[in-house]
Design an enzyme around this catalytic site. Sequence first.
Site, PDB file in Angstrom:
ATOM      1  N   SER A 137     -57.816-125.445  -4.781  1.00 58.73           N
ATOM      2  CA  SER A 137     -59.108-125.564  -5.447  1.00 58.73           C
ATOM      3  C   SER A 137     -59.168-126.883  -6.229  1.00 58.73           C
ATOM      4  CB  SER A 137     -59.351-124.340  -6.334  1.00 58.73           C
ATOM      5  OG  SER A 137     -60.698-124.227  -6.688  1.00 58.73           O
ATOM      6  N   ASP A 263     -64.620-117.587   1.579  1.00 61.90           N
ATOM      7  CA  ASP A 263     -64.507-118.159   0.236  1.00 61.90           C
ATOM      8  C   ASP A 263     -65.899-118.336  -0.382  1.00 61.90           C
ATOM      9  OD1 ASP A 263     -63.949-119.680  -2.049  1.00 61.90           O
ATOM     10  OD2 ASP A 263     -62.342-120.785  -1.068  1.00 61.90           O
ATOM     11  N   HIS A 291     -61.095-116.735  -2.217  1.00 59.60           N
ATOM     12  CA  HIS A 291     -60.591-117.836  -3.044  1.00 59.60           C
ATOM     13  C   HIS A 291     -59.299-117.414  -3.747  1.00 59.60           C
ATOM     14  CE1 HIS A 291     -61.460-121.837  -4.542  1.00 59.60           C
ATOM     15  NE2 HIS A 291     -61.086-121.453  -5.754  1.00 59.60           N
TER      16      HIS A 291
END
Length: 314
Positions: A137, A263, A291
Amino acid sequence: MSSPSSQASAAVPDGASPEQYAALPNGLELCYQTFGDRTGEPLLLVMGLGGPMTWWSPAFCRALADRGFFVIRYDNRDTGRSSRAPGRVTRRLLVQSFVGPSRTRPRPPYTLDDLAEDGFGLLDHLGLESAHVVGISMGGMIVQTMALLRPDRVRSLTSIMSTTGRRTVGWQDPRLLPRLLERPAVTRKAYVDGSARFWAVIGSSVYPDTEQAVRDRAAETWDRGVSAAGVARQMIAIVSQPDRTARLREITVPTLVIHGLADKMVHVSGGRATSRAIPGSELLLVPGMGHDLPEQLHDTFADAIRRVADRASR
């Protein structure tokens, strides 16, 4: 700059070093921990927004160490037991940075470049000239930036559920924005309850964590030190990042891009765009993955990271 007031010792996971601190030239202190033999190939794990190093599970770190890596995980600045940086970010400034024209956006307290330099500072502290780098991320944005700033110090690059900085890819599900802008929890219970609700939305429905596991991780995160101001500073660094698409074409180190097809936090278009931009990169798309890093996929991901590292050695 300051460190969190709570520096209680943590239980040391099997195969890990005690937590240690690296004093960087910029005045920051980063808390870090290692897994595996120091003679292994160094591999730096960089976590995402608001996540302490413990979000890299010990089981995953051991899986990487078993594949010949000297694994280093650390708390980014403003996270966990690492230093808190100066600078105040209001909700208004955060929204202005997200939706306003680039010429009127406020200057962030620090940038992704600064976070990348923290990673290099930790490598310097450990006496390592280079390392394989893996980021998730926001951490994916950081390791991409590391490969652009100092390519000679990056052996291979793995970018997980991240994006290029281009606003037209890797977007969030708009239903998440109110959750991200909620007022921060002020008690441990409120933080744990809120985390459980949030991860139920953005996690992998096909590979679900038990609610108790999510709540335990949130409690550990709170106990390590949660900084709402720090999360805001990281968020404004993210929304102020440049579009790296053109520059990513300069990357020549072996690269792996991993992204979940489910996601909601960073749309899979971000992973696809990252892979398209980096010549010769491998793209691993995972059906049903949200995620997070499901335990059921640890071996798959560790094998893929080993594979891209082997390309670097060749």
